[in-house]
Design a protein around this motif. Structure first.
Motif, short mmCIF file in Angstrom:
data_model
loop_
_atom_site.label_atom_id
_atom_site.label_comp_id
_atom_site.label_asym_id
_atom_site.label_seq_id
_atom_site.Cartn_x
_atom_site.Cartn_y
_atom_site.Cartn_z
N LEU A 176 0.92 -1.04 -0.04
CA LEU A 176 0.19 0.10 0.10
C LEU A 176 0.95 1.23 -0.21
O LEU A 176 0.20 2.14 -0.53
N ARG A 215 1.71 1.92 -3.53
CA ARG A 215 0.74 2.27 -4.03
C ARG A 215 -0.56 2.39 -3.74
O ARG A 215 -1.32 1.04 -3.12
N ALA A 216 -0.93 3.22 -3.69
CA ALA A 216 -2.95 4.03 -2.29
C ALA A 216 -3.33 3.06 -3.09
O ALA A 216 -3.29 2.85 -5.00
N ASP A 217 -4.98 3.58 -2.64
CA ASP A 217 -6.35 2.62 -3.90
C ASP A 217 -6.25 1.21 -3.97
O ASP A 217 -6.11 2.12 -5.56
N VAL A 230 -4.82 1.35 7.93
CA VAL A 230 -5.63 1.37 6.79
C VAL A 230 -6.61 1.58 7.35
O VAL A 230 -7.46 1.56 7.79
N THR A 275 -6.18 2.21 1.32
CA THR A 275 -4.39 3.01 1.19
C THR A 275 -4.37 3.07 2.74
O THR A 275 -5.22 2.90 4.04
N LEU A 276 -3.39 3.11 2.96
CA LEU A 276 -2.21 3.24 3.99
C LEU A 276 -2.10 4.69 4.83
O LEU A 276 -2.98 6.25 4.54
N THR A 277 -2.60 4.52 5.91
CA THR A 277 -2.82 5.63 6.59
C THR A 277 -1.03 5.50 7.45
O THR A 277 -1.39 5.61 8.69
#
Length: 94
Positions: free
Chosen positions: A20, A23-25, A61, A73-75
């Motif tokens: 993640l 690449r997000a989402d 996440v 998505t990574l938080t």
């Protein structure tokens, strides 16, 4: 609330976070395919889903729905909080 350190303890969860971070989402399908390319992290769809749930509960996440897809998505904020707490210069705290 689950402990962030417990969430980070499993190598599979760290691999998910790495994916993640690159690449997000990503959907669950994309994550399973991405992790299946490495034999060390080849996980079933159910296993990835369970790991994502632990990461989400720890605040690492975020999951959101876009149309018929669920994107992950990574938080990074919980990780930044750890870095601020543990990786500060003792001179700066005085």
């Amino acid at each position: 609330m689950p402990d962030i350190y417990d969430a980070l303890a499993a190598p599979a969860r760290r691999a998910i976070l790495d994916a993640l971070a690159e690449r997000a989402d990503q959907t669950l399908f994309e994550l399973v395919n991405r992790l299946s390319t490495d034999p060390a992290t080849a996980l079933t769809r159910q296993a990835v889903s369970q790991h994502l749930q632990v990461l989400e509960e720890a605040g690492l996440v975020e999951r959101r729905r876009q149309g018929r897809y669920v994107l992950h998505t990574l938080t990074p904020e919980p990780l930044r909080a750890i870095a601020r707490r543990w990786l500060t210069d003792p001179q700066e705290q005085s």
